[in-house]
Design a protein around this motif. Structure first.
Motif, short mmCIF file in Angstrom:
data_model
loop_
_atom_site.label_atom_id
_atom_site.label_comp_id
_atom_site.label_asym_id
_atom_site.label_seq_id
_atom_site.Cartn_x
_atom_site.Cartn_y
_atom_site.Cartn_z
N GLN A 43 -47.66 1.63 35.27
CA GLN A 43 -47.26 0.25 34.96
C GLN A 43 -46.93 0.11 33.48
O GLN A 43 -46.02 -0.61 33.10
CB GLN A 43 -48.38 -0.71 35.36
CG GLN A 43 -48.60 -0.83 36.87
CD GLN A 43 -47.48 -1.56 37.59
OE1 GLN A 43 -47.09 -2.66 37.20
NE2 GLN A 43 -46.97 -0.96 38.66
N GLN A 44 -47.67 0.84 32.63
CA GLN A 44 -47.37 0.82 31.20
C GLN A 44 -46.04 1.51 30.92
O GLN A 44 -45.29 1.09 30.04
CB GLN A 44 -48.50 1.50 30.42
CG GLN A 44 -48.33 1.43 28.91
CD GLN A 44 -48.21 0.01 28.38
OE1 GLN A 44 -49.04 -0.84 28.71
NE2 GLN A 44 -47.19 -0.26 27.59
N THR A 45 -45.75 2.56 31.68
CA THR A 45 -44.45 3.22 31.55
C THR A 45 -43.32 2.26 31.87
O THR A 45 -42.29 2.23 31.18
CB THR A 45 -44.37 4.45 32.49
OG1 THR A 45 -45.36 5.40 32.11
CG2 THR A 45 -43.00 5.10 32.44
N ILE A 46 -43.52 1.44 32.90
CA ILE A 46 -42.52 0.44 33.26
C ILE A 46 -42.33 -0.56 32.13
O ILE A 46 -41.21 -0.89 31.74
CB ILE A 46 -42.92 -0.27 34.57
CG1 ILE A 46 -42.81 0.69 35.75
CG2 ILE A 46 -42.06 -1.52 34.81
CD1 ILE A 46 -43.32 0.13 37.06
N ILE A 47 -43.46 -1.03 31.59
CA ILE A 47 -43.39 -1.99 30.48
C ILE A 47 -42.64 -1.40 29.29
O ILE A 47 -41.80 -2.04 28.66
CB ILE A 47 -44.81 -2.44 30.07
CG1 ILE A 47 -45.45 -3.25 31.20
CG2 ILE A 47 -44.77 -3.26 28.78
CD1 ILE A 47 -46.93 -3.55 30.98
N SER A 48 -42.95 -0.13 28.97
CA SER A 48 -42.33 0.52 27.82
C SER A 48 -40.83 0.71 27.98
O SER A 48 -40.09 0.79 26.99
CB SER A 48 -42.99 1.89 27.57
OG SER A 48 -44.37 1.75 27.33
#
Length: 414
Positions: free
Chosen positions: A120-125
């Motif tokens: 999910q953090q990868t998506i945000i980034s």
């Protein structure tokens, strides 16, 4: 570097959805909507249908099948769901599809890996911030990093997390059945007037006497009277909660449109809002929440605790005796809803119903002993629903606690 780190493109094929919307139909295959993606589950009630001709055109690129992962690449980023078996559907706008390479990853593990905090953090980034919507660049999506262990480990992790989610789903289905039972009994007794007579038989169909009531303009059982909701309930009853005190808070999003269980209360500092306690029934009074049926039984507070919520709530509480079960059914009844909607005031988009108006809703007043009998009978259903909701909260916490550790290899399944 973690030997299990790879990319989405290495473990799955990626497909795009159509960039147009077909003509909607009443029946037929589903035209999946990104609004149907909710916490790893696919809610088909939020998707439309399309005709067979359009279905063939919209599935030329790809036809979703069991085990595919459906995801949103514009708005609602991070949402994903597994495609179930036996459903004919095409991808909707702003929806992508991951088709797992079976020798690399199993669908269920990929679902949890997608939902994990790290991905999910990868998506945000990698989110591209737009003037109107946020989006992901699908041409870059195959390069997104993700941790995928060996198949054996994937199966162990997926089985554990699926077992937790299966129990949560089971509890939800049980609650839906219990809610249906309570509603059926309410309709049978207080709408069809087939409550048990002195001999335990259905009153009306067993020849129970009915009399015409001029106020209600309908026949009601003899001995019943016409009245208003205020005869049975206090609306927005007074409760004490000091300003700046931390207390349980339930917002509008926690009120369901079906069922009666709220989400777990948050803890917030009280600065104003409607106050309530366990056993109260809360109804949204503002458009479109009222029309959508947002209603809840407050049952997840601590004993004797006073909680609070939106100023757009109306609170119902039995006057002489707890009438929680009756209040839940009355507040969801068609006649009550239609009365509330037809008496809303205000400008378009900000219409509301006042509690003082809702108090005047007319209804036949059952004898007190029949009301108490219904409460006693339905109480077991609502107590079980509350227990199931509390259990689900604990299971969800356990799952969410385990998920990141299982996905990053910090914890393994023996």
């Amino acid at each position: 570097m973690d030997k299990f780190m790879t990319t989405i493109g290495e473990v799955a094929e990626i497909f795009d959805g159509p960039h147009a919307t077909p003509e909607k139909t009443e029946t037929g295959p589903y035209f999946l909507s990104i609004s149907s993606l909710e916490e790893g589950r696919l809610d088909l009630t939020k998707s439309a249908h399309l005709g067979e001709t359009d279905f063939k055109k919209w599935t030329k690129r790809v036809t979703p099948k069991k085990g595919d992962l459906l995801f949103s690449y514009e708005t609602r980023l991070g949402e994903v769901a597994l495609m179930p078996d036996g459903i004919r559907a095409c991808l909707g706008r702003r929806m992508g599809l991951l088709r797992p390479k079976k020798d690399k990853v199993i669908s269920e593990y990929l679902l949890y890996a997608y939902l994990s905090p790290s991905f999910q953090q990868t998506i945000i980034s990698n989110t591209i911030r737009g003037a109107t919507v946020d989006r992901l660049a699908l041409n870059e999506f195959p390069d997104f990093s993700i941790r995928i262990p060996c198949i054996e480990e994937q199966e162990k992790v997926a089985n554990l997390l699926q077992a937790i989610d299966a129990k949560i789903d089971c509890n939800k289905r049980i609650n839906a059945e219990l809610e249906a039972m309570a509603k059926t009994l309410y309709d049978y007794w207080f709408v069809q007037f087939e409550f048990p007579d002195a001999k335990g038989k259905p009153y009306k169909s067993s020849g129970g006497k009915m009399v015409y009531n001029a106020t209600l303009k309908r026949e009601i059982p003899t001995g019943w009277e016409d009245g208003m909701a205020s005869d049975l309930f206090d609306f927005n009853p007074s409760l004490s909660l000091s300003i700046n005190t931390e207390a349980s808070y339930i917002d509008m999003s926690s009120l369901p449109v079906t069922g009666f269980m709220t989400n777990a209360p948050e803890r917030k500092v009280f600065a104003g809002g409607m106050k309530f306690q366990n056993g109260d029934v809360v109804v949204a009074r503002i458009t479109p929440c009222l029309e959508n049926g947002k209603t809840a039984l407050i049952s997840l507070l601590k004993d004797s605790e006073v909680g609070f919520g939106s100023t757009e709530f109306i609170v119902l509480r039995g006057k002489k005796t707890p009438l929680s079960a009756f209040a839940t059914q009355l507040s969801r009844s068609v006649s009550f809803r239609q009365f509330a909607i037809s008496n809303m005031t205000g400008t378009s988009g900000r219409k509301r119903i006042d509690a003082s108006t809702l108090e005047t809703f007319s209804l036949p007043l059952p004898p007190e002993d029949l009301l108490l009998k219904y409460e006693k009978t339905a109480r077991a259903c609502f107590e079980r629903m509350t227990n199931n909701a509390q259990e689900n909260q604990q299971l969800a916490k356990l799952r969410d606690w385990l998920l990141p550790m299982l996905m990053n290899g910090q914890v393994t399944v023996a």
